[in-house]
Design a protein around this motif. Structure first.
Motif, short mmCIF file in Angstrom:
data_model
loop_
_atom_site.label_atom_id
_atom_site.label_comp_id
_atom_site.label_asym_id
_atom_site.label_seq_id
_atom_site.Cartn_x
_atom_site.Cartn_y
_atom_site.Cartn_z
N VAL A 1 0.85 -1.19 0.00
CA VAL A 1 0.00 0.00 0.00
C VAL A 1 0.88 1.23 0.00
CG1 VAL A 1 -1.78 1.29 1.22
CG2 VAL A 1 -1.83 -1.22 1.23
N SER B 1 0.22 1.47 -9.59
CA SER B 1 -0.83 0.52 -9.20
C SER B 1 -0.89 -0.65 -10.17
CB SER B 1 -2.18 1.23 -9.14
OG SER B 1 -3.21 0.35 -8.79
N THR C 1 -1.39 -0.93 -4.13
CA THR C 1 -2.62 -0.21 -3.79
C THR C 1 -2.26 1.21 -3.41
OG1 THR C 1 -3.75 -2.20 -3.03
CG2 THR C 1 -4.57 -0.10 -2.20
N ASP D 1 -3.26 4.63 -1.63
CA ASP D 1 -4.14 5.14 -0.58
C ASP D 1 -4.18 6.66 -0.67
OD1 ASP D 1 -5.45 5.91 1.72
OD2 ASP D 1 -4.41 4.48 3.02
N ASN E 1 -5.77 -0.35 -8.27
CA ASN E 1 -6.15 -0.45 -6.87
C ASN E 1 -6.07 0.93 -6.21
OD1 ASN E 1 -6.26 -3.41 -6.96
ND2 ASN E 1 -4.03 -3.30 -7.07
#
Length: 673
Positions: free
Chosen positions: A72, A99, A104, A106, A126
């Motif tokens: 992430v 991605s 991922t 955020d 993502n």
């Protein structure tokens, strides 16, 4: 502390250790980089693999960002503006590139401004925890068009498109343009394309959309998928969208090849599919955009759907739609549809369509099942009534519904029909536990063949209603192959059968039900009326094949005036009014009649164990043989009563051509006051 941009800057003198501990220059997070000689896929790394986020270079050495237990990434490491002024689309595009490698991104709940259109191809997509704001005008598209080869995760997203809010500052007005359509009134669409368009051609691909909130959007849709894979949309809300909240296509060639399924769960939509009070409209006949009020617009919305999936499989679990344009929920040529707990309402007169509208719409779906469908319409746009609008529309769909409630205003007509079922094939519509109340311009229930399918008769289309109440409105069957009505309480409703051409259909069955009036001018092989009540007249005006009326009350006239060779009529039990029967074989037993029975041109008949009377100047039983086919008739063990002081009344009248062919015995003859 050493910052990433300082460490990796050209000419920096920091030592090139195997592992370096840094602080990200944009996110202020501690981050480790380690030396590497290979790229993501295990191949030797080159300068072409550098992305300045995961893979970087210092001097002659390559470094890789160390991701400990997850992949992430904080979106801040891409240095977006997030200031409400500058375009964050370039930074978003870079996020998509990273991605694509399986990371991922955020967004940390920050607001990102999409002021231009991103067109990109990625392996994975993502994104989580993003807020998006679009540009401040109705002139140019923004958002993205993404071709995603594998999987999509799009969760905890808020999209505010500014329709009617920040886009309308400085006098901006939304634009609508004419598009191809098949309605008598021109069809118009937003001048702006889908905000988020995802394309997934891999049949093994998955897309997960969770907690998406999309509001104030002037575009074809907030989200559209062209997918051969699986799409899931959960716990999401859509509001104030000019056309469609979302649309999923499980075919790239209009259904020739289709694959995939869509599952939606816990979805709400509100105020989707309508024109603003004031719009700029450009029809093909207009030289430029023309300012018009909604009521004066020359075009209408044909594709204003609340939740629509085309082709593939469609599964719905808990959806609430408040106000819709053409349709609140639409199953469009799906191979399967399964729905549970669908609630649709409309309480605003801004909403109308030239499609015509149907709150719940099935368009040529192979197999469909719904448990608990509730439709409540208390207001609609007045132009809706110019088209064949309905609460439930189904075309060529094998449909089964448990618990259907349709409610409209009792005094103001808002829809043409309650249920509008049309077909050109042998599909069956079954509804268990129906409740319907409200005023309709045409019928509460319509089931009929499409005009273009007339040459395909006879068809085996079927409508089945098991249990329910129809408070108001009539039922019309237009060339329906078979009708089965059971436990339907509709004492104010007329039920009629018509057909565009002359042919014989299969069956009418009415059991444990009540209707006001019955009439058919269509030939059916079999007619059953059992344990039911017709409050007024019962007219079977077509040729009779086999009619059985058992333990039923007909308060008005019972008329069966036509016949076919070998036809049979059996009336047993119940209380009937004045009766006229023309059939080859007639059997009447244990019946009460208030106005007499007329047997016309029977071949064989019996009237036994009946209580018959008349209060008119006519015989209780009259038999004619104008066609000369009477062979034998029996009238026996009946109680015949004439009202006292009724001139010219009689008990049994045999016309001259019937004398000698009818036996009468053990009939009692009395008077009543």
């Amino acid at each position: 502390m050493i910052y990433t941009e300082d460490f990796f800057s050209p000419g920096s003198s920091y030592p090139t250790d195997d592992v370096v501990v840094l602080v990200d220059s944009f996110s202020n997070e501690n981050v480790n980089f380690k030396k590497t000689s290979v790229w993501e896929d295990g191949s030797p790394i080159t300068d072409a693999n550098l992305d300045q986020v995961i893979y970087r270079k210092k001097g002659a050495f390559f470094y890789q960002r160390v991701m400990e237990n997850s992949k992430v990434l904080n979106a801040k490491v891409f240095n977006p503006f997030c200031n409400g002024i500058n375009d964050d689309s370039p930074a978003i595009s870079k996020m998509m590139t990273i991605s694509s490698m399986g990371y991922t991104i955020d967004g940390n709940g920050l607001t990102y401004h999409l002021l231009s259109k991103i067109i990109q191809e990625v392996d994975y997509f993502n994104f989580i925890n993003f807020n998006f704001r679009l540009n401040d005008n109705y002139e140019s598209d923004c958002g993205w068009k993404l071709n995603v080869k594998k999987n999509i995760v799009f969760e905890n997203i808020f999209l505010d498109g500014g329709r009617g809010t920040y886009k309308n500052q400085n006098g901006n007005i939304e634009k609508w343009i004419q598009w191809a359509g098949d309605a008598s009134v021109p069809s118009i669409i937003p001048s702006l394309d889908d905000v988020f368009l995802f394309i997934q051609g891999d049949r093994a691909s998955n897309a997960s959309i969770k907690n998406l909130r999309a509001v104030n959007i002037h575009a074809m849709s907030a989200v559209t998928f062209n997918s051969h894979g699986n799409v899931t949309i959960e716990d999401s809300h859509f509001e104030n969208i000019s056309m469609k909240p979302f649309h999923v296509y499980h075919s790239f060639d209009n259904g020739k090849n289709q694959s995939g399924k869509t599952s939606i769960k816990n979805i709400t939509t509100k105020d989707c599919g309508y024109l603003a009070d004031e719009i700029l409209e450009k029809l093909n006949s207009d030289l430029q955009f023309v300012l018009r009020n909604r009521a004066d617009s020359e075009g209408m919305i044909q594709w204003g759907y609340g939740a629509i999936v085309s082709f593939g499989e469609f599964y719905v679990e808990n959806i609430q739609v408040v106000n819709y344009g053409a349709s609140a929920v639409c199953s469009d040529r799906n191979t399967k549809f399964f729905g549970n707990n669908i609630y649709i309402s409309n309480d605003c007169d801004k909403f109308e369509s030239n499609n015509p509208s149907g709150a719940m719409w099935f368009e040529a779906t192979c197999d469909a099942y719904i448990s608990n469908l509730d439709i409540d319409i208390c207001k609609r746009g007045s132009r809706d009534l110019a088209f064949d609008s309905s609460a439930l529309e189904t075309f060529n769909t094998e449909l089964y519904i448990d618990n259907l409630k349709i409610k409209t205003d009792k005094n103001t007509i808002l829809l043409k029909k309650g249920i509008r079922a049309s077909y050109s094939n042998d599909s069956t519509v079954t509804v268990n536990n129906l409740y319907m109340d409200g005023a309709f311009l045409d019928q509460a229930v319509f089931h009929g063949i499409m005009e273009f399918a007339e040459d395909e008769y006879p068809l085996k289309s079927k409508l089945v209603l098991n249990g329910g109440i129809i408070e108001k409105g009539n039922l019309l069957f237009w060339g329906t192959g078979e009708v089965n009505l059971s436990k339907i309480d509709a004492p104010t409703s007329k039920i009629e059968f018509h057909s565009p051409i002359s042919t014989q259909f299969n069956k009418i069955s009415i059991k444990e039900s009540s209707f006001y009036y019955f009439n058919t001018i269509v030939d059916y092989k079999q007619m059953i009326l059992e344990n039911s009540t017709i409050m007024s007249d019962f007219f079977y005006s077509s040729n009779i094949s086999d009619v059985a009326i058992k333990n039923s009350n007909i308060n008005g006239v019972l008329s069966l005036p036509n016949t076919t060779v070998g036809s049979r009529v059996h009336i047993s039990g119940g209380d009937i009014g004045r009766t006229h029967i023309n059939a080859y074989n007639i059997f009447v037993d244990n019946v009460k009649s208030r106005q007499g029975i007329y047997i016309d041109n029977a071949q064989f008949f019996t009237i036994n164990n009946c209580i018959l009377q008349t209060s008119e100047s006519e015989p209780i039983i009259m038999v004619s043989n104008n066609g000369g086919r009477l062979i034998s008739g029996i009238i026996s063990q009946n109680m015949l009563s004439i009202k006292t002081n009724t001139p010219a009344a009689g008990y049994i009248l045999l016309m001259p051509e019937a004398v000698g062919k009818v036996s009468t015995y053990n009939n009692s003859e009395t008077y009543f006051d």
